[in-house]
Design an enzyme around this catalytic site. Structure first.
Site, PDB file in Angstrom:
ATOM      1  N   GLU A  43       0.844  -1.191   0.000  1.00 26.83           N
ATOM      2  CA  GLU A  43       0.000   0.000   0.000  1.00 26.83           C
ATOM      3  C   GLU A  43       0.882   1.244   0.000  1.00 26.83           C
ATOM      4  O   GLU A  43       1.934   1.281   0.627  1.00 26.83           O
ATOM      5  CB  GLU A  43      -0.886  -0.003   1.253  1.00 26.83           C
ATOM      6  CG  GLU A  43      -1.805   1.208   1.356  1.00 26.83           C
ATOM      7  CD  GLU A  43      -2.613   1.247   2.643  1.00 26.83           C
ATOM      8  OE1 GLU A  43      -3.712   1.801   2.626  1.00 26.83           O
ATOM      9  OE2 GLU A  43      -2.134   0.713   3.669  1.00 26.83           O
ATOM     10  N   LYS A 115      -9.393   1.357  -2.557  1.00 23.90           N
ATOM     11  CA  LYS A 115      -9.627   0.851  -1.200  1.00 23.90           C
ATOM     12  C   LYS A 115     -11.018   1.236  -0.712  1.00 23.90           C
ATOM     13  O   LYS A 115     -11.418   2.399  -0.780  1.00 23.90           O
ATOM     14  CB  LYS A 115      -8.562   1.430  -0.274  1.00 23.90           C
ATOM     15  CG  LYS A 115      -8.621   0.952   1.167  1.00 23.90           C
ATOM     16  CD  LYS A 115      -7.456   1.559   1.944  1.00 23.90           C
ATOM     17  CE  LYS A 115      -7.414   1.111   3.388  1.00 23.90           C
ATOM     18  NZ  LYS A 115      -6.263   1.701   4.112  1.00 23.90           N
ATOM     19  N   CYS A 156      -4.981  -3.197   2.622  1.00 27.70           N
ATOM     20  CA  CYS A 156      -4.737  -2.942   4.041  1.00 27.70           C
ATOM     21  C   CYS A 156      -5.958  -3.141   4.947  1.00 27.70           C
ATOM     22  O   CYS A 156      -6.321  -4.268   5.253  1.00 27.70           O
ATOM     23  CB  CYS A 156      -4.141  -1.546   4.214  1.00 27.70           C
ATOM     24  SG  CYS A 156      -3.264  -1.323   5.795  1.00 27.70           S
TER      25      CYS A 156
END
Length: 285
Positions: A43, A115, A156
């Protein structure tokens, strides 16, 4: 059983994009030199900075982004599948996308993923994060069909939402990906447990490239990049927070074997949630 060699890059990205791109390229070339045909970076590969103004001054749209351009060229030059775990991409309206890019060996863009889950948390020792103040969440997950396997994309904090990975597995994903920048505090507590759990409950491989160490903006990330098999065994790990390349030969056929032994994807059932409270009589059913 046929295998494919994959790699996860552990980085310590900072505030200077050019330096991060150079570090990324060196690790990609190392992975390619070891025979990897799929390479994943963490990330925020391109820049890791907490200050909002500095971030906006240094990021560029995808078509102008130095990391995205270099990744495309490297994928083509080295003839591999190159997965930029994520980088910051400016959006209209004053927000930023935390966006992953997946390139093929011909340099073509196969997929992007923004994300979904924003890291808005208050931890011990005064550590607090409000990702939603700067970043806009994505609205759809992504499963990319590659020649060797179907790949589910995440970033993440998504790791803490098992329904995302279950949806990917039900859509045919055999390899789950979790490029991350886990904080040291949360990583020490939960990183190994969560990554292994996502692999086990979906009978899938999981590849997680991580940021590690103390960064220029003062944050500390956990490192410990991992590759986990469908039975939950860690088959490769960077057992530290320093920049590194980890390699594993994964067998996509092991997914079908694991899912045949414990077919929880097939055995899942819909159910209702009822409530009961002490002092209230529950009607007999």
């Amino acid at each position: 059983m046929n295998t494919v060699r994959v790699a996860a890059l552990q980085m310590r990205s900072g505030m200077e994009v050019e330096g991060n791109v150079a570090a990324f390229e060196a690790l990609v070339r190392e992975a390619a030199g070891k025979g990897a045909v799929y390479v994943q970076s963490p990330e925020m590969t391109g820049i890791l900075v907490r200050d909002r103004q500095t971030l906006f001054e240094r990021i560029r749209p995808a078509e102008e982004n130095p990391l995205v351009r270099r990744a495309r060229a490297l994928a083509r030059e080295l003839s591999l599948f190159l997965h930029v775990g994520s980088t910051a991409i400016p959006l209209d309206g004053g927000k930023v996308a935390n966006r992953a890019f997946l390139f093929g060996p011909d340099g073509a863009l196969i997929a992007t993923y923004d994300k979904i889950h924003m890291f808005d948390v208050d931890l011990d020792k005064g550590e607090s994060w409000r990702e939603s103040a700067t970043y806009a969440p994505g609205g759809e997950t992504m499963v990319a069909a590659l020649p060797f396997a179907r790949l589910g994309l995440s970033v993440c904090y998504d790791l803490r939402f098992p329904q995302l990975f279950r949806a990917q597995a039900l859509a045919g994903a055999e390899v789950l990906t979790v490029p991350a920048a886990f904080t040291r505090q949360t990583g020490e507590a939960h990183w190994h447990v969560l990554t292994r759990a996502r692999a086990i409950e979906n009978g899938a491989w999981l590849i997680a490239a991580a940021q590690g160490g103390r960064h220029e903006d003062g944050r500390e990330t956990y490192g410990h990049s991992l590759i986990v098999d469908p039975w939950g065994r860690v088959v490769a790990e960077a057992g530290h927070d320093e920049p590194a390349v980890i390699i594993a030969d994964i067998a996509p056929g092991a997914v079908a074997e694991a899912r045949a032994k414990i077919p929880n994807l097939k055995n899942a059932r819909d159910f209702a949630v009822s409530e009961a409270a002490y002092g209230q009589e529950r009607a007999a059913s």
